[in-house]
Design an enzyme around this catalytic site. Structure first.
Site, PDB file in Angstrom:
ATOM      1  N   ASP A 367       0.843  -1.194   0.000  1.00 13.73           N
ATOM      2  CA  ASP A 367       0.000   0.000   0.000  1.00 13.73           C
ATOM      3  C   ASP A 367       0.882   1.249   0.000  1.00 13.73           C
ATOM      4  OD1 ASP A 367      -1.774   2.093   0.544  1.00 13.73           O
ATOM      5  OD2 ASP A 367      -3.052   0.838   1.782  1.00 13.73           O
ATOM      6  N   HIS A 398      -3.595   0.494  -2.743  1.00 16.03           N
ATOM      7  CA  HIS A 398      -4.498   1.187  -1.821  1.00 16.03           C
ATOM      8  C   HIS A 398      -5.900   1.192  -2.421  1.00 16.03           C
ATOM      9  CE1 HIS A 398      -5.330   3.844   1.567  1.00 16.03           C
ATOM     10  NE2 HIS A 398      -6.048   4.586   0.755  1.00 16.03           N
TER      11      HIS A 398
END
Length: 503
Positions: A367, A398
């Site tokens: 992420d 993400h």
């Protein structure tokens, strides 16, 4: 200006080349060419469950996802019935979807053509502030309103803390509609076109506005279950609400997609400078229309000259002249003291022990927004609290979690009667996290229903089933309040209802 353009071109070029370099020269290049991805699931076996199964039901390819949780009856039930948890096939090889940054940017910024439309309810709060609820409806539906007697479950969607309605949120509404939910998006004050009617902006983790919105949703749909899902930094508001309300949250289960847990450190140094600059610029653009009005309560020069998220947050909420500040933040406090005091009452995990419903968090190790998984994920929370579950993958970015094309993330062919729903959800690049969310809601509901039936059966065996031949009666709450007027945009009507409700 030319320097900025060159920097942007270089960033885009690196983003497109990076997946190929990982594919050709990375440490796992050989495994990726064979279609094999590995996930190290370290730690104690009693707290971490590792799922390994072919995404297409065969042994050709092995995908691994780690489910981190405390052993419990619900955890065993989820491992047995949530097959989507183990069937994640991330995009690999020479494709831009293998890049976590490009995948995240696509889900956040790329426009989405969807048959979903929104009907807005403006809700005036007790302090004359204004929030809005956007109810998602199909474009082909003639009736723009849902009956208050509907038993369909309601899915409350909380976007990121910056108010951006991303492609991921629109796809969430589309997936929820295809599975019989009533999706509704919660917009904070001044977010997504909601007017700012008071000199008060909602703090990061202040759930007071959300609490009133949930009451209104329960009034409009008293017969349907309420579920909640949050995106990115919006998880801070959802976790704050669940912790503050405890067992009175009215929510059956919740899911956090790519959440940000340690928010103070994330605001301080959790984002790289380009992302910080873009998000700060977006916030300043949204607040610029209220610059004159906000100038009476905050230092607007400091606000609009700041280039970091921390600077904007401090200018809005940690200045001594801010109207919403309390005695805990006074002029005698230093800047760092006011900043620490602000997060003492806004950190999402401050009341985490009071959460009384199952909460699933879906996160990826790569992420680019949340930061390093080892320092940003509170693994001890999931290993010790039976209400929290974590699905951790190697890839996904993400709020991305795109799957390989032409492959169903569930691995199970659809029945003929559900072809329309399958075509809606299992498109060219299916978002695996949405399937996980829907399956988690279904499994937790079935688990609680089974527990309730077992309790009723045990009561009947003990002779406590009542005088009606052992029949059990379910208590059903019936609202006696007046129906909200048909015109949902009549703010004063909703405000009058809210005043009478709070009395």
């Amino acid at each position: 200006m030319l320097e900025w353009l060159v920097a942007l071109c270089v960033a885009i070029l690196v983003g497109f080349i990076w997946p190929g370099t990982k594919y050709l020269f990375g440490p796992d290049a050989f495994l990726q060419r064979l279609g094999v991805l590995q996930l190290a699931a370290g730690g104690s076996e009693d707290a971490r469950s590792v799922c390994e199964e072919g995404a297409d039901g065969t042994d050709e390819k092995t995908r691994t996802v780690a489910l981190i949780c405390k052993p419990s009856a619900l955890a065993k039930y989820l491992q047995k019935h949530c097959r989507t948890f183990c069937r994640y096939s991330p995009c690999g090889g020479w494709t831009w979807r293998a890049s976590a940054f490009l995948q995240s940017a696509y889900e956040a910024c790329w426009p989405c053509e969807s048959p979903v439309q929104f009907v807005r309810d403006n809700l005036q709060l007790i302090d004359d502030g204004l929030v809005s609820l956007d109810w998602a409806v199909p474009s082909y539906q003639r009736r723009r309103r849902t009956s208050s007697h509907s038993t369909s479950p309601v899915l409350l969607i909380i976007p990121n803390s910056f108010g951006m309605i991303t492609r991921n949120v629109v796809k969430l509404c589309e997936s929820a509609l295809s599975h019989g939910y009533l999706p509704v998006v919660f917009n904070r004050r001044s977010h997504n076109g909601t007017p700012l009617t008071t000199l008060k902006v909602q703090e990061f983790g202040d759930p007071s506005d959300l609490r009133e919105a949930v009451r209104y949703i329960r009034y409009r749909q008293p017969a349907g279950r309420l579920y909640a899902v949050s995106e990115s930094s919006g998880s801070g508001l959802l976790l704050s609400y669940l912790g503050e309300c405890g067992s009175s949250s009215y929510v059956t289960a919740a899911v956090c997609l790519s959440p940000v847990f340690r928010c103070q450190s994330w605001f301080e140094n959790g984002l790289c400078w380009p992302l910080q600059w873009v998000l700060a610029l977006y916030q300043k653009i949204c607040l610029s229309r209220y610059r004159t009005a906000l100038g009476d309560v905050i230092h607007t020069d400091v606000l609009f000259s700041s280039c970091s998220l921390r600077g904007i947050e401090e200018a809005l909420f940690c200045q001594s002249g801010y109207a919403g500040s309390t005695s805990r933040t006074n002029s005698g406090c230093s800047a760092s003291g006011a900043w620490d005091a602000y997060w003492e009452r806004n950190e999402p995990l401050r009341d985490v022990d009071e959460v009384a419903i199952p909460v699933l968090s879906v996160c990826a190790k790569d992420d680019p927004v949340r930061g390093d998984a080892q320092s940003s994920l509170p693994l001890e929370l999931f290993e010790t609290n039976p209400h929290f579950f974590l699905l951790l993958t190697d890839h996904g970015g993400h709020c991305g979690f795109s799957t390989q094309s032409g492959r169903s993330a569930s691995g199970v062919p659809s029945a003929a009667g559900s072809v329309a729903a399958t075509n809606t959800v299992d498109n060219h690049h299916t978002n695996w996290s949405h399937k996980v969310m829907l399956e988690f809601f279904r499994a937790t509901t079935d688990f609680f229903n089974g527990e309730e039936r077992a309790k009723q059966l045990a009561a009947r065996r003990r002779g406590l089933g009542g005088a009606a031949g052992g029949r059990s009666f379910r208590y059903r709450s019936v609202s006696t309040c007046k129906q909200v007027p048909a015109c949902s945009h009549n703010i004063h009507a909703i405000y009058n209802w809210q005043r009478s409700y709070t009395r």
